[in-house]
Structure formats: C-alpha cells, structure tokens
Design a protein around this motif. Structure first.
Motif, PDB file in Angstrom:
ATOM      1  N   TYR A 188      45.172  38.779  34.111  1.00  0.00           N
ATOM      2  CA  TYR A 188      44.675  38.140  35.331  1.00  0.00           C
ATOM      3  C   TYR A 188      44.078  39.184  36.264  1.00  0.00           C
ATOM      4  O   TYR A 188      44.485  40.345  36.250  1.00  0.00           O
ATOM      5  N   GLN A 189      43.128  38.737  37.098  1.00  0.00           N
ATOM      6  CA  GLN A 189      42.616  39.598  38.163  1.00  0.00           C
ATOM      7  C   GLN A 189      42.931  38.965  39.515  1.00  0.00           C
ATOM      8  O   GLN A 189      42.916  37.744  39.638  1.00  0.00           O
ATOM      9  N   TRP A 190      43.116  39.819  40.518  1.00  0.00           N
ATOM     10  CA  TRP A 190      43.431  39.328  41.854  1.00  0.00           C
ATOM     11  C   TRP A 190      42.174  38.784  42.533  1.00  0.00           C
ATOM     12  O   TRP A 190      41.082  39.318  42.356  1.00  0.00           O
ATOM     13  N   THR A 191      42.321  37.700  43.292  1.00  0.00           N
ATOM     14  CA  THR A 191      41.224  37.228  44.130  1.00  0.00           C
ATOM     15  C   THR A 191      41.750  36.900  45.523  1.00  0.00           C
ATOM     16  O   THR A 191      42.897  36.480  45.675  1.00  0.00           O
ATOM     17  N   SER A 192      40.877  37.092  46.522  1.00  0.00           N
ATOM     18  CA  SER A 192      41.287  36.721  47.881  1.00  0.00           C
ATOM     19  C   SER A 192      40.797  35.306  48.194  1.00  0.00           C
ATOM     20  O   SER A 192      41.034  34.797  49.279  1.00  0.00           O
ATOM     21  N   ASP A 193      40.106  34.686  47.235  1.00  0.00           N
ATOM     22  CA  ASP A 193      39.514  33.368  47.458  1.00  0.00           C
ATOM     23  C   ASP A 193      40.301  32.308  46.689  1.00  0.00           C
ATOM     24  O   ASP A 193      40.212  32.212  45.461  1.00  0.00           O
ATOM     25  N   ILE A 194      41.038  31.527  47.444  1.00  0.00           N
ATOM     26  CA  ILE A 194      41.920  30.529  46.830  1.00  0.00           C
ATOM     27  C   ILE A 194      41.124  29.551  45.956  1.00  0.00           C
ATOM     28  O   ILE A 194      41.623  29.044  44.949  1.00  0.00           O
ATOM     29  N   GLU A 195      39.846  29.324  46.328  1.00  0.00           N
ATOM     30  CA  GLU A 195      39.053  28.311  45.613  1.00  0.00           C
ATOM     31  C   GLU A 195      38.616  28.751  44.222  1.00  0.00           C
ATOM     32  O   GLU A 195      38.259  27.927  43.395  1.00  0.00           O
ATOM     33  N   GLU A 196      38.645  30.063  43.962  1.00  0.00           N
ATOM     34  CA  GLU A 196      38.252  30.483  42.609  1.00  0.00           C
ATOM     35  C   GLU A 196      39.474  30.893  41.772  1.00  0.00           C
ATOM     36  O   GLU A 196      39.345  31.333  40.637  1.00  0.00           O
ATOM     37  N   ALA A 197      40.689  30.713  42.335  1.00  0.00           N
ATOM     38  CA  ALA A 197      41.890  31.140  41.606  1.00  0.00           C
ATOM     39  C   ALA A 197      42.270  30.129  40.518  1.00  0.00           C
ATOM     40  O   ALA A 197      42.151  28.922  40.710  1.00  0.00           O
ATOM     41  N   ASP A 198      42.743  30.670  39.365  1.00  0.00           N
ATOM     42  CA  ASP A 198      43.274  29.812  38.299  1.00  0.00           C
ATOM     43  C   ASP A 198      44.776  29.622  38.476  1.00  0.00           C
ATOM     44  O   ASP A 198      45.362  28.688  37.940  1.00  0.00           O
ATOM     45  N   LEU A 199      45.390  30.554  39.208  1.00  0.00           N
ATOM     46  CA  LEU A 199      46.831  30.486  39.458  1.00  0.00           C
ATOM     47  C   LEU A 199      47.063  30.820  40.927  1.00  0.00           C
ATOM     48  O   LEU A 199      46.617  31.873  41.409  1.00  0.00           O
ATOM     49  N   ILE A 200      47.738  29.899  41.645  1.00  0.00           N
ATOM     50  CA  ILE A 200      47.995  30.113  43.076  1.00  0.00           C
ATOM     51  C   ILE A 200      49.500  30.124  43.274  1.00  0.00           C
ATOM     52  O   ILE A 200      50.185  29.150  42.944  1.00  0.00           O
ATOM     53  N   LEU A 201      50.015  31.237  43.793  1.00  0.00           N
ATOM     54  CA  LEU A 201      51.462  31.343  44.004  1.00  0.00           C
ATOM     55  C   LEU A 201      51.771  31.432  45.493  1.00  0.00           C
ATOM     56  O   LEU A 201      51.140  32.206  46.221  1.00  0.00           O
ATOM     57  N   LEU A 202      52.754  30.638  45.939  1.00  0.00           N
ATOM     58  CA  LEU A 202      53.258  30.746  47.308  1.00  0.00           C
ATOM     59  C   LEU A 202      54.601  31.443  47.224  1.00  0.00           C
ATOM     60  O   LEU A 202      55.516  30.929  46.571  1.00  0.00           O
ATOM     61  N   ASN A 203      54.719  32.608  47.850  1.00  0.00           N
ATOM     62  CA  ASN A 203      55.995  33.327  47.836  1.00  0.00           C
ATOM     63  C   ASN A 203      56.709  33.022  49.153  1.00  0.00           C
ATOM     64  O   ASN A 203      56.310  33.484  50.216  1.00  0.00           O
ATOM     65  N   THR A 204      57.773  32.235  49.081  1.00  0.00           N
ATOM     66  CA  THR A 204      58.325  31.557  50.260  1.00  0.00           C
ATOM     67  C   THR A 204      59.585  32.206  50.821  1.00  0.00           C
ATOM     68  O   THR A 204      60.330  32.870  50.112  1.00  0.00           O
ATOM     69  N   LYS A 211      41.830  23.790  45.807  1.00  0.00           N
ATOM     70  CA  LYS A 211      41.861  24.530  44.537  1.00  0.00           C
ATOM     71  C   LYS A 211      40.853  23.955  43.544  1.00  0.00           C
ATOM     72  O   LYS A 211      40.428  22.803  43.677  1.00  0.00           O
ATOM     73  N   LYS A 212      40.472  24.787  42.558  1.00  0.00           N
ATOM     74  CA  LYS A 212      39.541  24.260  41.563  1.00  0.00           C
ATOM     75  C   LYS A 212      40.311  23.415  40.541  1.00  0.00           C
ATOM     76  O   LYS A 212      41.521  23.636  40.343  1.00  0.00           O
ATOM     77  N   PRO A 213      39.645  22.478  39.867  1.00  0.00           N
ATOM     78  CA  PRO A 213      40.359  21.599  38.940  1.00  0.00           C
ATOM     79  C   PRO A 213      41.074  22.420  37.861  1.00  0.00           C
ATOM     80  O   PRO A 213      40.526  23.396  37.368  1.00  0.00           O
ATOM     81  N   GLY A 214      42.284  22.033  37.570  1.00  0.00           N
ATOM     82  CA  GLY A 214      43.032  22.724  36.503  1.00  0.00           C
ATOM     83  C   GLY A 214      43.812  23.936  36.981  1.00  0.00           C
ATOM     84  O   GLY A 214      44.651  24.465  36.255  1.00  0.00           O
ATOM     85  N   ALA A 215      43.545  24.395  38.211  1.00  0.00           N
ATOM     86  CA  ALA A 215      44.284  25.578  38.685  1.00  0.00           C
ATOM     87  C   ALA A 215      45.771  25.223  38.834  1.00  0.00           C
ATOM     88  O   ALA A 215      46.118  24.113  39.232  1.00  0.00           O
ATOM     89  N   ILE A 216      46.615  26.198  38.492  1.00  0.00           N
ATOM     90  CA  ILE A 216      48.069  25.968  38.527  1.00  0.00           C
ATOM     91  C   ILE A 216      48.628  26.413  39.879  1.00  0.00           C
ATOM     92  O   ILE A 216      48.321  27.518  40.343  1.00  0.00           O
ATOM     93  N   ILE A 217      49.453  25.552  40.494  1.00  0.00           N
ATOM     94  CA  ILE A 217      50.137  25.956  41.738  1.00  0.00           C
ATOM     95  C   ILE A 217      51.596  26.260  41.404  1.00  0.00           C
ATOM     96  O   ILE A 217      52.267  25.465  40.736  1.00  0.00           O
ATOM     97  N   GLY A 218      52.070  27.416  41.867  1.00  0.00           N
ATOM     98  CA  GLY A 218      53.471  27.779  41.645  1.00  0.00           C
ATOM     99  C   GLY A 218      54.137  28.162  42.958  1.00  0.00           C
ATOM    100  O   GLY A 218      53.484  28.602  43.899  1.00  0.00           O
ATOM    101  N   ILE A 219      55.473  27.959  43.022  1.00  0.00           N
ATOM    102  CA  ILE A 219      56.238  28.396  44.202  1.00  0.00           C
ATOM    103  C   ILE A 219      57.251  29.435  43.744  1.00  0.00           C
ATOM    104  O   ILE A 219      57.973  29.214  42.763  1.00  0.00           O
ATOM    105  N   MET A 220      57.265  30.576  44.411  1.00  0.00           N
ATOM    106  CA  MET A 220      58.275  31.589  44.112  1.00  0.00           C
ATOM    107  C   MET A 220      59.046  31.915  45.406  1.00  0.00           C
ATOM    108  O   MET A 220      58.845  31.278  46.424  1.00  0.00           O
ATOM    109  N   GLY A 221      59.978  32.862  45.332  1.00  0.00           N
ATOM    110  CA  GLY A 221      60.696  33.288  46.531  1.00  0.00           C
ATOM    111  C   GLY A 221      61.944  32.464  46.809  1.00  0.00           C
ATOM    112  O   GLY A 221      62.458  31.741  45.959  1.00  0.00           O
ATOM    113  N   CYS A 222      62.416  32.585  48.064  1.00  0.00           N
ATOM    114  CA  CYS A 222      63.735  32.059  48.404  1.00  0.00           C
ATOM    115  C   CYS A 222      63.784  30.532  48.450  1.00  0.00           C
ATOM    116  O   CYS A 222      64.830  29.938  48.168  1.00  0.00           O
ATOM    117  N   VAL A 223      62.676  29.861  48.805  1.00  0.00           N
ATOM    118  CA  VAL A 223      62.690  28.386  48.771  1.00  0.00           C
ATOM    119  C   VAL A 223      62.739  27.913  47.313  1.00  0.00           C
ATOM    120  O   VAL A 223      63.462  26.973  46.979  1.00  0.00           O
TER     121      VAL A 223
END
Ligand code: SAH
Ligand code: SF4
Ligand code: F3S
Length: 463
Positions: A46-62, A84-96
C-alpha cells in the motif's frame, strides 16, 4: 505530510499500488500505532495518501477516553462513506475498536475491519483477509500480551521526533478511566530492547524521542517485564548515557509513583528534557480518594515542590477533571487552590463523563452539565493568568529549538519545540533549518506559544 519511510516490499508498478488513509485521535500511543499500521501496510504494497477520496483503505484510529467516543467514530464513518470511492474498505482501530469490537459493525455495516489495540502488529494479515472476503474481520484479542514490536527508523513518518513505548497498559484503575480496559495490564519492555531502538534512531539522525506509557513511572514494576528488571529513573539514566539521542522526553507521569530519583536524573543529564506531565486530576482529598488516585493534594504538592526546587528549570504540566460524581463547590475550591499553588506551565481541563465498565460509571453523575461548564471556565481563566505570568521567564532567553518545519500559520517562519516542550515560532534568514537544533532568542510570549528570532552565535539554554 509525505511518509518518509521507504516502501519496503512495495510493487514496482506505482500506478497499481493501493492507497491507504489513516485518521488519528487520542494520545501519542495512538499516533505511534498509526505509524506502526502504516509501516505494515507499506510492507504489503500500500501507499499512503492524504486524500480520503482516492484511498482503497480508510482507517480511523480512535480514542475512548472521553464523551461518547463510539458515537463520534460512527458519525465520522457516515461522513467518510459519502466521500470514499466505491469498494474502499473502512476500518476502525484503537481504543474504541478494542472496547466495542463487533458492536461497531452491527451499528455501521459499512465498517468491514475492526483492529483492537493489540492487533496492530497483525494488520497486514487482517487486511489481506478482509480484501478476500465479503465478511467483516474483527481482531480484538485480549490486551494483556507482553508483545512489543520495534519500528525501524525508516518505517516512521516523522524524521526527527520518534515515539517509543516503554510500558503498555495500566494497573491503576482510576475509577473514571477506561484505559485499563482498552490497553490491558501493565507490561514493561526490556531495557536492552528500548536502548537498541533508541540507538538505531540516533544512528538514523533522530534528535528527540518521547518515551511513552500511561504511567511511565511504574516502569519495571510489573511482573510482566521481559528480561532484566530496572526502575524508571535507572532506565532514564541508561538511555541518557548510552542512546546517543540528544533530547529524551517522557509521558505520562503518575503522582503516586513519581519520585525524587527522576528529578535527580533530569538534573544530572542534559539529554533528559526538563518537562514533567504530572496530572493531579483534583485538589480535593475526598475526590482523589473516590477517584482511587492513591495520593492526597498535599502529597501531590510535595512532588511539585521537588520539581520546582530542582537545579534546572523543569516545566510542569497536568490534567484536571471537573465535575466528578459528588464534587461539591468546596471540593472544586480545593482544586482551584491546588492549581494556583502548583503553578503549571500548561493544564488540560476536562469535564467528567462516565465511561462504560469503570467504577464511577455506576455512581450518579451528580454535577449538572452547566456547573461542570462553569467550573471548567473558571479554571481555564485562572490557569490562563498563571501561565501568562509564568511564561514571562522565557522573555529575552535564548533557548534550543528542534526545528520541525515551517510554521502552520506563516510560511515565513519556522516552528519547533523547546526541551520543556513549548512550541516556538521564529524568524530566520537561513534557507533550511528542518531537523536542526538551533538557538532562538524569545522576543514575544503568546498565550500558547513563544515567538523569537534565530541567533547563531550565542549559547542556548536547555529549558
Ligand atoms: N495515564 C494518564 C491519563 C490518561 S487519560 C494519567 O494517569 O494521568 C488522559 C486524561 O483524560 C486524564 O488525565 C484525565 O484527566 C482525562 N480523563 C480520563 N478519563 C476521563 C473521564 N471519564 N472524563 C473526563 N476526563 C477523563
Ligand atoms: Fe487511567 Fe489512571 Fe491508568 Fe492514568 S493511571 S491510564 S488515569 S487508570
Ligand atoms: Fe485515548 Fe486510548 Fe490513548 S483511550 S488517551 S487513545 S490509550
């Protein structure tokens, strides 16, 4: 900010590389966990992006420490879902993620990945699994394992300042706090392992390391230590003497375990930065007992006297909670008195909010919201004045600043931190100062930062 890390094991065709985006909330431990997560993802292409709209994987570290954290995370998920773009995966990590687990997926079916605080080291495998499946993937293994992994210098995102965990979890069980449930029991990391990580960082040019733990002062006390036992002050001296890192900071200190040896170590070793974050939480003995903090206001102030009496000027910061169940006006007045006496260089003030599974959550939240707000505002005002007066001591002084980049407010100015962890913005005629420790004469005191000018010939101070 572009990640500085090289992309280990990334595919050669950049065009096809998938992209990840991580949003981080909470304390430095989460910041470090986000770096660890990014390193894992880059290793698997994977490569890092600062643009949420082009991400294939979006992680919220809570973070779960204050009000309605799960709700806040889910509101953010619904915002992301629209962008998000279609098919992109949303994940939640962290304390929540650790506290709520699968319940988050029941409430937000768009979330396909839950990564608890102990599963960050397994993120690459979890992502591969979720990519190849229609099912959600959840890993909230128990937060009690003594596992620490080392992040190589080239895998970090920041180039000059590094976070290094020395102790995970917390055994204090303050009655308001969720952290023992999300981060598990205390586990100390082996001193040789910490030293080796710092030496590698020094060799890679890192100038500052923050040693992290919910309670760094109880380092080495837990039975779950790997290898040889050593107390915190001894660890500090070892790292100051042998790591090669010019500036070592540490957070958070706990008043019950903070002792004189730490002050003596700071006096002795210029590499140990003169800054102690020592949260009192309250100035009322009754409230402190109900919080299970294990000290009285007087005992707290004795530790503060050690700090203020040191031969180096040590900066003191803290946290206070207002509106704890049963806090009366008189209890609050005692907190005001403590804040006036302790003379903090900075203070975070929070309104109490009940956290699930904690002891205090079973008690009636007696203090009305309006009273909590009034108490908070009053303390903010008092601290503002204390701070304004205390910070005058920097005016005209020349201080060492580790330059982290251009100032957020003005491209003309540089910005960095002092050893005592204050932000300094300053003017310089030089082209590129990033990553250097430079001397800055303080010419102006702002409410939350210092302003100055770069001086090239005078001796600095390690304040
Ligand atoms: N380990 C640190 C604190 C970690 S949590 C310590 O012992 O001091 C960071 C801060 O959040 C705490 O210092 C406390 O002031 C605040 N906090 C924690 N739980 C809270 C709650 N339930 N309501 C309001 N503030 C809280
Ligand atoms: Fe929470 Fe108390 Fe542990 Fe700090 S010491 S993390 S406030 S339980
Ligand atoms: Fe928050 Fe977890 Fe840190 S609850 S303060 S992110 S340990």
């Amino acid at each position: 900010m572009e990640p500085v890390a090289s992309i280990v094991g990334a595919p050669t065709s950049r065009a096809r590389a998938k992209k990840y985006f991580i949003e981080t909330f909470g304390c430095q431990m989460n910041v470090l966990d986000s770096e660890r997560a990014g390193a894992q993802l880059r290793r698997c292409g994977y490569q890092w992006t600062s643009d949420i709209e082009e991400a294939d994987l979006i992680l919220l570290n809570t973070c779960a420490v204050r009000e309605r954290p799960a709700e806040k995370a889910l509101v953010r998920v619904s915002e992301i879902r629209r962008r998000k773009k279609p098919g992109a995966i949303i994940g939640i990590m962290g304390c929540v993620a650790q506290a709520e687990g699968r319940r988050l997926i029941e409430r937000a079916p768009d979330v396909r990945l839950i990564v608890g605080t102990q599963a960050v080291g397994h993120l690459a495998a979890l992502v591969t699994k979720v990519e190849g499946s229609d099912e959600a993937v959840v890993d909230v293994r128990a937060p009690n394992r003594p596992a620490f992994d080392r992040l190589a210098p080239e895998e970090r995102r920041q180039r000059h300042v590094a976070y290094v965990t020395i102790i995970e979890g917390c055994d204090k069980f303050c009655t308001f706090c969720i952290v023992p449930f999300t981060r598990g029991r205390e586990r100390s990391r082996a001193p040789e392992e910490i030293l080796a990580e710092l030496q590698a960082l020094a060799a890679a040019g890192y100038k500052e390391v923050h040693l992290l733990g919910q309670n760094v002062n109880s380092y080495g006390r837990s039975r779950r230590i790997e290898g040889r036992r050593m107390g915190f002050a001894e660890l500090l001296e070892l790292l100051a003497a042998r790591s090669g890192i010019p500036r070592i900071k540490f957070t958070t200190s706990h008043p019950r375990d903070f002792d004189e040896r730490i002050v003596r170590a700071i006096e002795r070793w210029p590499q140990l930065c003169p800054w102690v974050h020592l949260p009192p939480q309250s100035g009322s003995d009754r409230v402190l007992a109900a919080m299970n903090r294990g000290y009285t206001a007087e005992e707290y102030l004795q530790k503060v006297a050690l700090i203020h009496g040191a031969s180096r000027d040590i900066s003191l910061t803290g946290d206070v909670i207002v509106g704890f169940p049963g806090e009366t006006d008189e209890d609050f007045r005692q907190t005001v008195r403590l804040v006036e006496q302790a003379q903090f260089d900075g203070l975070y003030i929070f309104k109490y909010s009940p956290r699930p599974r904690t002891v205090a959550a079973r008690w009636v939240d007696t203090v009305p919201e309006t009273v909590k707000t009034e108490r908070l505002m009053e303390l903010v005002e008092i601290q503002r004045e204390v701070q304004r007066r205390r910070w005058q001591r920097y005016l005209g002084k020349t201080i060492d600043v580790l330059v982290e980049g251009r100032s957020a407010k003005s491209e003309k100015h540089w910005s960095g931190h002092t050893p005592c962890h204050k932000v300094v913005n300053f003017e310089s005629s030089m082209e590129n100062l990033e990553g250097l420790i430079v001397k800055v004469e303080v010419t102006k005191i702002n409410p939350h930062s210092l302003f100055g000018r770069h001086v090239e010939s005078r001796e600095g101070s390690t304040m």
